[in-house]
Every structure is written in C-alpha cells, then in structure tokens.
Design an enzyme around this catalytic site. Structure first.
Site, mmCIF file in Angstrom:
data_model
loop_
_atom_site.group_PDB
_atom_site.id
_atom_site.type_symbol
_atom_site.label_atom_id
_atom_site.label_comp_id
_atom_site.label_asym_id
_atom_site.label_seq_id
_atom_site.Cartn_x
_atom_site.Cartn_y
_atom_site.Cartn_z
ATOM 1 N N LYS A 35 103.536 73.317 65.137
ATOM 2 C CA LYS A 35 104.609 74.175 65.627
ATOM 3 C C LYS A 35 105.810 73.338 66.080
ATOM 4 O O LYS A 35 106.410 73.590 67.117
ATOM 5 C CB LYS A 35 104.113 75.050 66.771
ATOM 6 C CG LYS A 35 102.986 75.976 66.361
ATOM 7 C CD LYS A 35 102.561 76.893 67.478
ATOM 8 C CE LYS A 35 101.406 77.789 67.100
ATOM 9 N NZ LYS A 35 101.521 78.509 65.884
ATOM 10 N N CYS A 36 106.158 72.362 65.285
ATOM 11 C CA CYS A 36 107.208 71.398 65.610
ATOM 12 C C CYS A 36 108.328 71.504 64.578
ATOM 13 O O CYS A 36 108.097 71.901 63.434
ATOM 14 C CB CYS A 36 106.583 69.993 65.577
ATOM 15 S SG CYS A 36 107.721 68.624 65.806
ATOM 16 N N GLY A 37 109.510 71.128 64.971
ATOM 17 C CA GLY A 37 110.616 71.100 64.020
ATOM 18 C C GLY A 37 110.372 70.142 62.861
ATOM 19 O O GLY A 37 110.961 70.291 61.793
#
Length: 165
Positions: A35-37
């Site tokens: 759930k990271c850029g």
C-alpha cells in the site's frame, strides 16, 4: 565474513528458507509493501526477474510494515495481492522488520555493508534495494525512488562476472 548466503528467512508459508541455495547467483533484495506509492515497482521487479532469471538473477521480496503501516496484511493476503496485481513469481518471504530492535539479521548485514545517504544505516522507506554479487558481497544499495529498470546496467555487469570458485 558473512554474506547474504549465510542467512535464512521464513517463507510466506512459514518454512525456513536458507539463502545459501542462491549461492553463485546475483541477488536483488528488496523490502516491499502493498500500500505504498512505490508498490508499482513490483511490476518492474518481476520484469527484471523474468528477463534475467535464466542468466542468474534472483529477486527476493521481504514485506515490511514499518513505514506508514503500508503492509498490514497477512502473508497469504500479501502473496495473493502480489500475484493478482503484478504477476509476482519471484520468491516472497514472511513480513520482517528492517530497522530497530527486531531487525532481521539479513537486513542488519545488508545495511552494515552498504550504507544509505550520508552514511546512514537505517532504511528510510519501502522498496530500498540491495544488489548482491555472485560471491555474496553487497555491490550497492539503491534508494526507494530508484526504479528497478535503472538497475539493468549494474545487473548485466554482475551477471557477466565469472562465478566464484
């Protein structure tokens, strides 16, 4: 002196995996998060694995929830996410810590061999990458912002080196 090949880590299924099985291969070791850029880097990591795997590159993914709680899922959820969204076929391991009192020994070793910006040991964010030579020496550390495709020249250079005796 230790090398990454001297360590073991738990698979997503909970089995102990000795990294010695990768001895003589080039390793790209990455702390990951779903759930990271930077999560779309999974696609480029998989592309590198498919392109160079037969020549000796192994990508190893180590989920970590220490940065913004961006890896909250269980091992099964992480594995399903990576396979469904990015077709990940490279080895993924159980969730670990890369900093602090519970730092996984492999990452303690990697950080001691290749420091970050301004000589720091701490990993600053998800998708920090370590490239390891066939002999187990840590070649280089790459920042999260460094796209995996930017490692191609270094990977090719290391793959072209003779295998250790």
């Amino acid at each position: 002196m230790s090398t990454p090949f001297d360590f073991a880590a738990d698979s997503q299924a909970g089995d102990k995996v000795g990294l010695g099985q990768y001895r003589g291969r080039v390793l790209l070791i990455v702390n990951t998060a779903s759930k990271c850029g930077f999560t779309p880097q999974y696609a480029e990591l998989e592309s590198l694995y498919r392109e160079y795997g037969e020549r000796g590159l192994v990508v190893l993914g180590f989920p970590c929830n220490q940065f913004g709680r961006q890896e909250p899922g269980s091992a099964a959820e992480i594995g399903a996410f990576c396979e469904k969204n990015y077709g990940v076929s490279f080895p993924m391991f159980a969730k670990i810590d890369v900093n602090g009192a519970n730092t996984h020994p492999l990452f303690a070793h990697l950080k001691s061999q290749a420091r970050g910006v301004l000589g720091t040991r701490s990993i600053k964010w998800n998708f920090t990458k370590f490239l390891v030579k066939k002999d187990g020496s840590v070649y280089r550390r790459y920042a999260p912002r460094t796209a995996p495709r930017e490692l191609r020249a270094d990977i090719e250079r290391l793959l072209a080196e003779p295998s250790p005796a």
